[in-house]
Design a protein around this motif. Structure first.
Motif, mmCIF file in Angstrom:
data_model
loop_
_atom_site.group_PDB
_atom_site.id
_atom_site.type_symbol
_atom_site.label_atom_id
_atom_site.label_comp_id
_atom_site.label_asym_id
_atom_site.label_seq_id
_atom_site.Cartn_x
_atom_site.Cartn_y
_atom_site.Cartn_z
ATOM 1 N N GLU A 35 38.031 -19.906 28.441
ATOM 2 C CA GLU A 35 39.180 -20.340 27.651
ATOM 3 C C GLU A 35 39.215 -21.848 27.442
ATOM 4 O O GLU A 35 39.656 -22.336 26.399
ATOM 5 C CB GLU A 35 40.491 -19.917 28.320
ATOM 6 C CG GLU A 35 40.702 -18.419 28.428
ATOM 7 C CD GLU A 35 42.056 -18.096 29.042
ATOM 8 O OE1 GLU A 35 43.041 -18.818 28.737
ATOM 9 O OE2 GLU A 35 42.130 -17.131 29.829
ATOM 10 N N ALA A 36 38.782 -22.610 28.463
ATOM 11 C CA ALA A 36 38.901 -24.063 28.390
ATOM 12 C C ALA A 36 37.953 -24.731 29.375
ATOM 13 O O ALA A 36 37.561 -24.148 30.387
ATOM 14 C CB ALA A 36 40.337 -24.492 28.698
ATOM 15 N N SER A 37 37.620 -25.978 29.057
ATOM 16 C CA SER A 37 36.821 -26.813 29.948
ATOM 17 C C SER A 37 37.794 -27.653 30.779
ATOM 18 O O SER A 37 38.451 -28.560 30.271
ATOM 19 C CB SER A 37 35.903 -27.722 29.130
ATOM 20 O OG SER A 37 35.221 -28.634 29.965
ATOM 21 N N ILE A 38 37.892 -27.332 32.072
ATOM 22 C CA ILE A 38 38.930 -27.907 32.932
ATOM 23 C C ILE A 38 38.311 -28.895 33.912
ATOM 24 O O ILE A 38 37.389 -28.559 34.657
ATOM 25 C CB ILE A 38 39.662 -26.789 33.695
ATOM 26 C CG1 ILE A 38 40.334 -25.824 32.699
ATOM 27 C CG2 ILE A 38 40.695 -27.371 34.658
ATOM 28 C CD1 ILE A 38 40.865 -24.563 33.333
ATOM 29 N N ARG A 65 45.206 -33.912 28.115
ATOM 30 C CA ARG A 65 46.165 -32.961 28.683
ATOM 31 C C ARG A 65 46.140 -33.066 30.199
ATOM 32 O O ARG A 65 45.091 -33.321 30.794
ATOM 33 C CB ARG A 65 45.844 -31.527 28.253
ATOM 34 C CG ARG A 65 45.953 -31.288 26.744
ATOM 35 C CD ARG A 65 45.485 -29.881 26.383
ATOM 36 N NE ARG A 65 45.644 -29.607 24.966
ATOM 37 C CZ ARG A 65 44.757 -29.945 24.030
ATOM 38 N NH1 ARG A 65 43.625 -30.581 24.388
ATOM 39 N NH2 ARG A 65 44.979 -29.653 22.764
ATOM 40 N N LEU A 106 47.564 -26.009 26.796
ATOM 41 C CA LEU A 106 46.420 -25.777 25.907
ATOM 42 C C LEU A 106 46.821 -25.153 24.573
ATOM 43 O O LEU A 106 46.007 -25.043 23.664
ATOM 44 C CB LEU A 106 45.384 -24.883 26.601
ATOM 45 C CG LEU A 106 44.574 -25.552 27.715
ATOM 46 C CD1 LEU A 106 43.872 -24.512 28.580
ATOM 47 C CD2 LEU A 106 43.578 -26.545 27.136
ATOM 48 N N GLY A 147 35.253 -31.785 32.955
ATOM 49 C CA GLY A 147 35.791 -30.962 31.881
ATOM 50 C C GLY A 147 36.231 -31.836 30.720
ATOM 51 O O GLY A 147 36.328 -33.063 30.848
ATOM 52 N N THR A 148 36.525 -31.198 29.600
ATOM 53 C CA THR A 148 36.872 -31.956 28.393
ATOM 54 C C THR A 148 38.213 -31.573 27.780
ATOM 55 O O THR A 148 38.721 -32.302 26.922
ATOM 56 C CB THR A 148 35.783 -31.766 27.321
ATOM 57 O OG1 THR A 148 35.620 -30.356 27.059
ATOM 58 C CG2 THR A 148 34.450 -32.349 27.772
ATOM 59 N N ASP A 149 38.809 -30.446 28.191
ATOM 60 C CA ASP A 149 40.015 -29.951 27.524
ATOM 61 C C ASP A 149 41.315 -30.296 28.242
ATOM 62 O O ASP A 149 42.352 -30.520 27.608
ATOM 63 C CB ASP A 149 39.940 -28.428 27.341
ATOM 64 C CG ASP A 149 38.850 -28.019 26.380
ATOM 65 O OD1 ASP A 149 38.550 -28.795 25.452
ATOM 66 O OD2 ASP A 149 38.278 -26.922 26.562
ATOM 67 N N VAL A 150 41.304 -30.292 29.564
ATOM 68 C CA VAL A 150 42.531 -30.540 30.320
ATOM 69 C C VAL A 150 42.157 -31.048 31.711
ATOM 70 O O VAL A 150 41.152 -30.628 32.289
ATOM 71 C CB VAL A 150 43.408 -29.269 30.418
ATOM 72 C CG1 VAL A 150 42.646 -28.121 31.066
ATOM 73 C CG2 VAL A 150 44.698 -29.545 31.181
ATOM 74 N N THR A 189 40.519 -35.890 28.175
ATOM 75 C CA THR A 189 41.024 -34.539 27.907
ATOM 76 C C THR A 189 42.314 -34.520 27.091
ATOM 77 O O THR A 189 42.570 -33.556 26.354
ATOM 78 C CB THR A 189 41.296 -33.802 29.236
ATOM 79 O OG1 THR A 189 42.356 -34.479 29.937
ATOM 80 C CG2 THR A 189 40.049 -33.771 30.115
#
Length: 320
Positions: free
Chosen positions: A224-227, A252, A319, A199-202, A250
């Motif tokens: 919603e997000a890439s986890i 986060r 996020l 993933g890239t967001d968190v 990420t």
């Protein structure tokens, strides 16, 4: 392709190591019968002198395992209830763990402490439902919490072969798990994390059975997000390099941990991330409450455990 159960993986690891190395032996209560299935059939396959039923004296046979290891054996000690570890913590932390350090490496104590059915047992209350892997990590004992059957097999092999004491925690919620395996299984190095989902967001760091919860939530929130989901596998020593690489990508972090909040593993990961990683927002942790004691009432039992809804809330918070 092979269908491998979590219990079957641990059983196979023990069977394979006993066949490979005649120094490997098993101590514990009812281990010849093997109520969980992990040690069943081992006495018939490898002899009753290597699979030894012990009396109801955990302190006694834990100390026996220390002596056997010092004399050249590789004992695996099976405990039926995680809270029994509190009875034998002196024998493990103050004796077995310290012998090698205090003799300058002249004496090794290769004991594996196997804890089947760790964590909540759904209605079996406080004295059967602790998950004290953070306690073992705190004093520096090598500690693993496998999240999949293949990792259970590989980490068990590495634990038995290691020259130092190693604690292997088997979460209750994974004892019925299964996995389809392609290819051959082998040892999983201690101190090596596993990225289960890119993933890239968190980054979500999840321990043991909570890896599956994290993967389910990551799929649910995919719009919603890439986890990214990371499993430490070994909670001591932790693979900080893999965790740091993930958080660098990420920015986060949420940690999902089945130990109590105060002085738990989740707090250690969050603290280290705050000190050393490039976070763009404050990290969050999902855990049991401070000082949690699991009650008999099933609804209250489940209410004290880290949940998917808590993870969703933590993810949405970081996020924002």
């Amino acid at each position: 392709m092979t269908h491998l159960t979590y219990i079957g993986a641990l059983h196979q690891a023990l069977h394979d190591e006993m066949g490979r190395d005649e120094r490997v032996c098993v101590f514990g209560e009812d281990v010849r019968l093997g109520l969980t299935g992990i040690t069943s059939g081992l006495a018939a396959a490898h002899g009753e002198d290597r699979v030894v039923d012990m009396p109801l004296s955990e302190q006694g046979f834990t100390s026996l395992a220390t002596g056997a290891a010092m004399a050249g054996q590789r004992p695996v000690v099976d405990y039926q209830i995680p809270s029994l570890l509190y009875l034998v913590f002196e024998q493990i932390a103050n004796q077995a763990h310290k012998f090698s350090l205090m003799t300058g490496g002249q004496v090794s104590v290769p004991v594996t402490y196997l804890v089947p059915g760790s964590g909540s047992r759904s209605g079996m209350a406080g004295q059967h439902s602790d998950h004290p892997y953070s306690l073992f990590a705190h004093v520096g004992i090598k500690t693993v919490v496998p999240a999949t059957p293949s990792d259970a097999y590989g980490l068990m092999l590495s634990a038995i072969r290691d020259p130092d004491p190693v604690a292997v925690f088997v979460p209750t919620f994974l004892m019925g798990a299964a996995e389809e395996i392609t290819g051959e299984l082998g040892p999983v190095p201690l101190g090596s994390a596993r990225v289960h989902r890119e993933g890239t967001d968190v980054t979500v760091v999840a321990v043991g059975h909570l890896v599956q919860t994290a993967l389910q939530v990551a799929a649910e929130l995919a719009d919603e997000a890439s986890i990214e989901v990371v499993d430490p596998r070994t909670v001591y020593p932790i693979d900080w390099a893999t965790l740091g690489t993930s958080v660098a990508k990420t920015g986060r972090l949420v940690v999902m941990d089945d130990s109590n909040r105060a002085c738990g593993l989740g707090g250690e990961i969050v603290a280290t991330a705050a000190e050393e990683f490039a976070l763009v927002t404050a990290p969050k942790r999902v855990s049991r409450p401070d000082g949690a004691v699991i009650p008999y009432a099933l609804a209250l039992d489940h209410a004290l455990l880290p949940s998917a809804q808590q993870l969703i809330g933590a993810l949405r918070a970081v996020l924002k």
